[in-house]
Every structure is written in C-alpha cells, then in structure tokens.
Design a protein around this motif. Sequence first.
Motif, PDB file in Angstrom:
ATOM      1  N   MET A 181       4.222  12.616 -52.752  1.00 19.81           N
ATOM      2  CA  MET A 181       3.582  13.318 -51.651  1.00 19.81           C
ATOM      3  C   MET A 181       3.686  12.528 -50.364  1.00 19.81           C
ATOM      4  SD  MET A 181       0.389  15.096 -53.630  1.00 19.81           S
ATOM      5  CE  MET A 181      -0.749  14.910 -52.343  1.00 19.81           C
ATOM      6  N   VAL A 182       3.499  11.222 -50.461  1.00 20.82           N
ATOM      7  CA  VAL A 182       3.617  10.379 -49.268  1.00 20.82           C
ATOM      8  C   VAL A 182       5.037  10.485 -48.705  1.00 20.82           C
ATOM      9  CG1 VAL A 182       3.616   7.999 -48.439  1.00 20.82           C
ATOM     10  CG2 VAL A 182       1.815   8.789 -49.986  1.00 20.82           C
ATOM     11  N   ASP A 183       6.019  10.423 -49.627  1.00 17.83           N
ATOM     12  CA  ASP A 183       7.427  10.495 -49.250  1.00 17.83           C
ATOM     13  C   ASP A 183       7.729  11.810 -48.538  1.00 17.83           C
ATOM     14  OD1 ASP A 183      10.021   9.410 -49.367  1.00 17.83           O
ATOM     15  OD2 ASP A 183      10.519  10.898 -50.900  1.00 17.83           O
ATOM     16  N   ARG A 184       7.282  12.899 -49.153  1.00 19.95           N
ATOM     17  CA  ARG A 184       7.554  14.217 -48.580  1.00 19.95           C
ATOM     18  C   ARG A 184       6.847  14.382 -47.241  1.00 19.95           C
ATOM     19  NH1 ARG A 184       8.788  19.249 -50.819  1.00 19.95           N
ATOM     20  NH2 ARG A 184       8.637  18.332 -52.874  1.00 19.95           N
ATOM     21  N   ALA A 185       5.606  13.924 -47.172  1.00 20.69           N
ATOM     22  CA  ALA A 185       4.855  14.060 -45.926  1.00 20.69           C
ATOM     23  C   ALA A 185       5.549  13.319 -44.796  1.00 20.69           C
ATOM     24  CB  ALA A 185       3.423  13.559 -46.099  1.00 20.69           C
ATOM     25  N   SER A 186       6.079  12.112 -45.097  1.00 22.36           N
ATOM     26  CA  SER A 186       6.708  11.382 -43.996  1.00 22.36           C
ATOM     27  C   SER A 186       8.036  12.022 -43.623  1.00 22.36           C
ATOM     28  CB  SER A 186       6.867   9.897 -44.337  1.00 22.36           C
ATOM     29  OG  SER A 186       7.614   9.758 -45.505  1.00 22.36           O
ATOM     30  N   ALA A 187       8.718  12.629 -44.612  1.00 18.97           N
ATOM     31  CA  ALA A 187       9.966  13.328 -44.292  1.00 18.97           C
ATOM     32  C   ALA A 187       9.684  14.532 -43.394  1.00 18.97           C
ATOM     33  CB  ALA A 187      10.665  13.785 -45.570  1.00 18.97           C
ATOM     34  N   ILE A 188       8.646  15.299 -43.731  1.00 21.09           N
ATOM     35  CA  ILE A 188       8.321  16.469 -42.912  1.00 21.09           C
ATOM     36  C   ILE A 188       7.877  16.031 -41.522  1.00 21.09           C
ATOM     37  CG2 ILE A 188       6.791  18.460 -42.671  1.00 21.09           C
ATOM     38  CD1 ILE A 188       6.815  18.758 -45.675  1.00 21.09           C
ATOM     39  N   ALA A 189       7.125  14.945 -41.458  1.00 15.82           N
ATOM     40  CA  ALA A 189       6.692  14.442 -40.157  1.00 15.82           C
ATOM     41  C   ALA A 189       7.905  14.085 -39.302  1.00 15.82           C
ATOM     42  CB  ALA A 189       5.782  13.227 -40.332  1.00 15.82           C
ATOM     43  N   ALA A 190       8.913  13.484 -39.934  1.00 23.61           N
ATOM     44  CA  ALA A 190      10.130  13.137 -39.196  1.00 23.61           C
ATOM     45  C   ALA A 190      10.812  14.401 -38.686  1.00 23.61           C
ATOM     46  CB  ALA A 190      11.071  12.341 -40.086  1.00 23.61           C
ATOM     47  N   ALA A 191      10.869  15.426 -39.551  1.00 28.39           N
ATOM     48  CA  ALA A 191      11.513  16.682 -39.155  1.00 28.39           C
ATOM     49  C   ALA A 191      10.749  17.330 -37.994  1.00 28.39           C
ATOM     50  CB  ALA A 191      11.588  17.633 -40.345  1.00 28.39           C
ATOM     51  N   GLN A 192       9.427  17.182 -37.992  1.00 28.75           N
ATOM     52  CA  GLN A 192       8.645  17.756 -36.899  1.00 28.75           C
ATOM     53  C   GLN A 192       8.928  17.048 -35.584  1.00 28.75           C
ATOM     54  OE1 GLN A 192       4.607  17.521 -38.279  1.00 28.75           O
ATOM     55  NE2 GLN A 192       4.706  19.593 -39.113  1.00 28.75           N
ATOM     56  N   ARG A 193       9.077  15.732 -35.666  1.00 28.54           N
ATOM     57  CA  ARG A 193       9.421  15.009 -34.438  1.00 28.54           C
ATOM     58  C   ARG A 193      10.795  15.455 -33.947  1.00 28.54           C
ATOM     59  NH1 ARG A 193       9.495   9.157 -34.151  1.00 28.54           N
ATOM     60  NH2 ARG A 193      10.084   8.994 -36.335  1.00 28.54           N
ATOM     61  N   ALA A 194      11.698  15.682 -34.903  1.00 27.86           N
ATOM     62  CA  ALA A 194      13.046  16.123 -34.543  1.00 27.86           C
ATOM     63  C   ALA A 194      13.004  17.481 -33.858  1.00 27.86           C
ATOM     64  CB  ALA A 194      13.936  16.183 -35.776  1.00 27.86           C
ATOM     65  N   ARG A 195      11.918  18.236 -34.080  1.00 28.65           N
ATOM     66  CA  ARG A 195      11.804  19.511 -33.387  1.00 28.65           C
ATOM     67  C   ARG A 195      10.785  19.426 -32.258  1.00 28.65           C
ATOM     68  NH1 ARG A 195      10.952  24.324 -36.942  1.00 28.65           N
ATOM     69  NH2 ARG A 195      10.491  23.056 -38.760  1.00 28.65           N
ATOM     70  N   GLY A 196      10.653  18.230 -31.720  1.00 27.28           N
ATOM     71  CA  GLY A 196       9.960  18.098 -30.451  1.00 27.28           C
ATOM     72  C   GLY A 196       8.487  17.788 -30.522  1.00 27.28           C
ATOM     73  N   LEU A 197       7.923  17.564 -31.706  1.00 26.56           N
ATOM     74  CA  LEU A 197       6.500  17.213 -31.770  1.00 26.56           C
ATOM     75  C   LEU A 197       6.331  15.777 -31.302  1.00 26.56           C
ATOM     76  CD1 LEU A 197       3.702  18.266 -32.628  1.00 26.56           C
ATOM     77  CD2 LEU A 197       4.024  17.003 -34.745  1.00 26.56           C
ATOM     78  N   ASP A 198       5.516  15.621 -30.254  1.00 28.52           N
ATOM     79  CA  ASP A 198       5.351  14.290 -29.687  1.00 28.52           C
ATOM     80  C   ASP A 198       4.260  13.544 -30.437  1.00 28.52           C
ATOM     81  OD1 ASP A 198       5.404  12.083 -28.159  1.00 28.52           O
ATOM     82  OD2 ASP A 198       5.093  13.101 -26.245  1.00 28.52           O
ATOM     83  N   THR A 199       4.648  12.568 -31.232  1.00 26.43           N
ATOM     84  CA  THR A 199       3.648  11.812 -31.978  1.00 26.43           C
ATOM     85  C   THR A 199       3.626  10.360 -31.540  1.00 26.43           C
ATOM     86  OG1 THR A 199       5.246  11.376 -33.703  1.00 26.43           O
ATOM     87  CG2 THR A 199       3.784  13.227 -34.044  1.00 26.43           C
ATOM     88  N   GLU A 200       4.505  10.036 -30.588  1.00 24.57           N
ATOM     89  CA  GLU A 200       4.511   8.657 -30.132  1.00 24.57           C
ATOM     90  C   GLU A 200       3.449   8.518 -29.060  1.00 24.57           C
ATOM     91  OE1 GLU A 200       8.974   7.283 -30.003  1.00 24.57           O
ATOM     92  OE2 GLU A 200       8.829   9.354 -30.620  1.00 24.57           O
TER      93      GLU A 200
END
Lengths: 271, 283
Positions: free
Chosen positions: B184-203
């Motif tokens: 779950m941790v792995d998948r969550a971080s992968a999805i988070a990365a994909a969200q950043r790739a679609r412009g979600l500003d998390t920095e």
Amino acid sequence: MTELRLEGLVHVYPDSGVRALDGIDLRIDTGERVALIGQNGSGKSTLARHLNGLLRPTEGLVLVDGQDARERTVASLAGDVAVCFQDPDRQVFSGTVAAEVDFGPRNLGWSADVRRTAVATALDAVGLAGDQRTNPYDLGDSRRKLLTIASVLAMGTPVVVLDEPTTGQDARGVARIGAIVRQLAAEGRTVVAISHDMTFVAEHFARVVVMRAGRIILDGSPADVFAEAAWPILASTFLEPPLAAVVGARLDLGSTPTPDAVVAALRARTA
Amino acid sequence: MGHDTLTTVGDPAEPAGDRLARPLPAWLGRPGPTSWHRLNPLTKLTIAVVTSIQAVLLGGIVGPSMVLLLAVVLPAVRTGVGRQVIRTSLLLALPLAISASLVNLFFLPDAPTTLFELGPFRATEEGARFALEIVIRVVAIAGALTLFYITTRTSDLVVDLERRGMSPRLTFVVGSAVTMVPQMVDRASAIAAAQRARGLDTEGSPWRRMRGVLPLVGPTIMGALNEVEERTLALEARGFTRPGRRTLLWSPSDPAYERLVRWSLVLTIPVVVIVRAGGWGLP
Ligand SMILES: Nc1ncnc2c1ncn2[C@@H]1O[C@H](COP(=O)(O)OP(=O)(O)O)[C@@H](O)[C@H]1O
Ligand SMILES: [Mg+2]
C-alpha cells in the motif's frame, strides 16, 4: 516550442544501486515523433521519468526548452511535458472516468468550460466517450490504460510521453493509439512513445531510438533502424524487426519497415 | 537534425543481462544477519506485542520510557536498523501523538496549574504531563511494531505459524495482512508521483502536501484488496484448499530458551496488572 535535451544523463537508483541510465545524450525537437525501444529493464521508463522532472539526474542534465529541469517543480513541468506511466493501477485514483481525466486540467487552473471540452475531446480520442461516469475499476485493464492516455492528452501539453501505450491492447486499441499519435503530430506536438510493438513503431514514428543497458545504441529513421544491417544490434537488446522489414529484405527490396514500404518498393521494381 | 542517419553507439556484442537484476535486500538470504534477525518470528512478535501492552499498562512516564529504551531503541540500534525504525515509527505515531498532545495540553479537565495562555486557550501542566505520557506510549507501540516488521520476513512468520499447526487459510490471512502494508505504501507513493506528473503541486507548504494525500486513501485500499483477491484466486487454482498438512521444506528454528523468553514475557503482563491494581507504580 518545446525542445528536450538530455546531456550525459546518468541515473542510479539509490535503493537498489542499479545504474538504469548510463550516459544518455539525446535531443528531441518540437513536433518530432520518437519511439523508444529496447528490452525490459533497458532504462526506457527511467528516461521517461526524467523528462518531467519526476526523477532527478544522478549526473548530467535534462533541459526543457534550454532550461535545467531541476530548477522547476514537477507540477510546473507538467504543463509542458505530460508523461503517461506504464502501469494504470499506479496512477488512476478517481471515482469516475471524467474526474480522472479532469484532474490534470484542474491543476493547470483551467475554467470549468474549457475543462469540460478538454475532457470530452480526450475521452473521445481513446473511445471512452460514453464512460464519463464509469468507475475506472470497472473498465478492465486495457481500457483503463486508454483512460490514463486520455488523462495526459487532456492537458494539452506541447510534449506527450507515453510509456508502453500499446501493451495489452487489441488491434482496435493499437489503431486508436496510432490515430492519437498522428493527431498529436498534426497539431505540431511532440510525441515520445515507448513500445514493444515494432509494427506500431515503424508505422507511426519518424525516429526510433534503441536502448540497451542504460545506453542509446541506435538512433535513426525506421528504415535505418530496421534495416537488415542493424538486425544484430536489435537482437542484442532482444528486439525483432517488423515482419515487413523481414519480407523486404528476403525479396531484396532494401529496407521496408512497413507494409506500405514493401508495396511501394515492389511497385517501383515492377514499373 | 542530426539523427537522419543511423548512429551506432557502443559495442553491440556486449552482453546485457545480469547487471539489470535488482539486488535483493541484503539480509534476504537466510539466515538473518544478526542474532536479533535470527530470533524465531513468534519470539519477535511476542516481544512487540508485550512491549505494546506494557507501554500502556505501566502508566506514568518512567515505565513506558524504559520499555521504549530497552525493548525498541536498544535492539534497533544494535541490529543496525535504528534510523529506519525511528523514522518509520515517528511517521506512524506523529499524527496521533500531535493531536492527542494538543487536546490534552489545552483541554484536560480539572487541571489547575497554568503553563501559558494562547488566546482563549489555557495550557496546563497536568495536561502537558498527560500528553507526554500518551506520546511515549504511542511511540513505544509504533516502534515495537516497526522493529518487528523490519527485522522479520513475512515468509518466515507464515512458515513458522504453519509449523505450529495454524491452518494455511489463517496463515494466508496473516501473511496477506502483513504484506499489504508495504504494497500500500508503494502504491500510494506511485500514485502520488503520477499526480505530481499531472500538475498537483505538492512541493512547498505542508498544507499542499496534505492535500495530495487524501485522494490516495481510496485507491490504495481498493488496489490492495484487489491484489489480495487475485492472489486468492491464483492460490485456489493451484490447490490451496486441498485438505491435509503441507510438508515444509524449511522453517525457522525455535530453541527451548526462546520458548522460555516468550512465556516469561507473557507472564510479565499479569504481574504488572496485579502490581498496578495494588496501587503501586512508577512516576
Ligand atoms: N524504483 C526503482 N528502484 C530501483 N530500481 C529500479 C526502479 N525502477 C527501475 N529500476 C531498475 O532500473 C532498470 C531500468 O528500469 P526501467 O527504466 O523500468 O526499464 P524499462 O522501462 O526499459 O523496462 C532496471 O534494472 C530496473 O530494475
Ligand atoms: Mg518500462
């Protein structure tokens, strides 16, 4: 105008110590259609993840329009370079198809009207127009992959990177993705696609970059890369030329990467 | 453009193979690298569970702190996983610890001694003390479980439970539950990365980071359940539900003294219960 440049790019994954990219020099100009091929593990996905800043180089540079990608956030690069990742299950998260596609445009700050049009157009392009309210989990693997493609198309970026869009698609799916590549090219947008489908690659791309063990070993037009002289190099990274290229070579027609090229060469010979 | 002609880079005859393989975690070859890793999985599980229970039972600050030090920090540092354990357990414990601290610091009823005032809110000494107690307990529990988790292979635990006669169905449930967490941790971080790739500003600001986390919860759990379901079907197809005992090719060793350690640990629980019920306790 968005030009991509990789200079001496090296990437070592810190947790595994794998040197996934081992000195990549590559320049992709605006509006090019580039296919990235090579055996599993050759570093294609790792390369793709550098184009939008998601991975940072261990050594070397990634330049987007001449600017060092490290100086920009992933979120801001997302407006220029949209990357569709390999595994849909590791990117889809919304409750409905429409919300999933809307996510990117919303982050880009577009108005509701513009977004609605963008979402509808993108879903239409992948053949999911009637599924706006479907839960992505009910779509099935191949259509979920198409959904992820729609999600990056909707963002209208000058550069679109597709990681293995054809994997798991039937002939109709592959044809759809081919049409999308053509459409993007017609709009002057850059397309970079990773694929194991050599027929698709030869058919839709003007330039083919071959990778092996983190390096680029071939870079040229389909006619060059799939020419008989290059077959041993392709074989070294477990690739086979498309059938049309083999047929052309057997018939001494020269390099004919696509069926159309075979026909043209045959016509030229009999004329 | 410079790439109209064919360019060949590197030697095509060079083999591309083994260097691509992702190395396994350093200690995955059995046996484990340290004597702590080599403890029987059930012993480590007993230590983790008894530590958690004692952290609550002992009460006060000194008792749980000692438990935390002796049963978590010391073995973690000696085993060389200290940093990993501290990082993970703080991450696990922080949300609960922070909210519990704030609530108690400002809102503990019947707390007369004022520490300081913040607008309409009054922080009390009694509240601060109680908050500290809670934080230590939560950290001790998170640390004990993390230490167990990091130093125990799931397969070892499953095999050991099966050797002890637990039904394969139950051990499968245990194994799935345990493996689900890193997945779950792995998948969550992968999805988070994909969200950043679609412009979600998390920095940047913590608020921005938090905003990205919420939408991850649903798909992460859904995905994990899906995976377990698929695994169940695959097992079914390979005769998992066949009756009778399985032959184990290997199982973790379980020397007599470890059994003794386990029983002694379990016995500390009634002892502490009785002592506490008698009104004794550390500050
Ligand atoms: N997240 C990761 N952590 C560590 N190693 C990785 C990770 N992702 C990929 N690798 C390794 O890097 C190499 C290249 O992987 P990848 O770029 O995914 O190749 P490809 O897409 O060409 O199949 C492989 O050896 C792979 O095992
Ligand atoms: Mg890949």
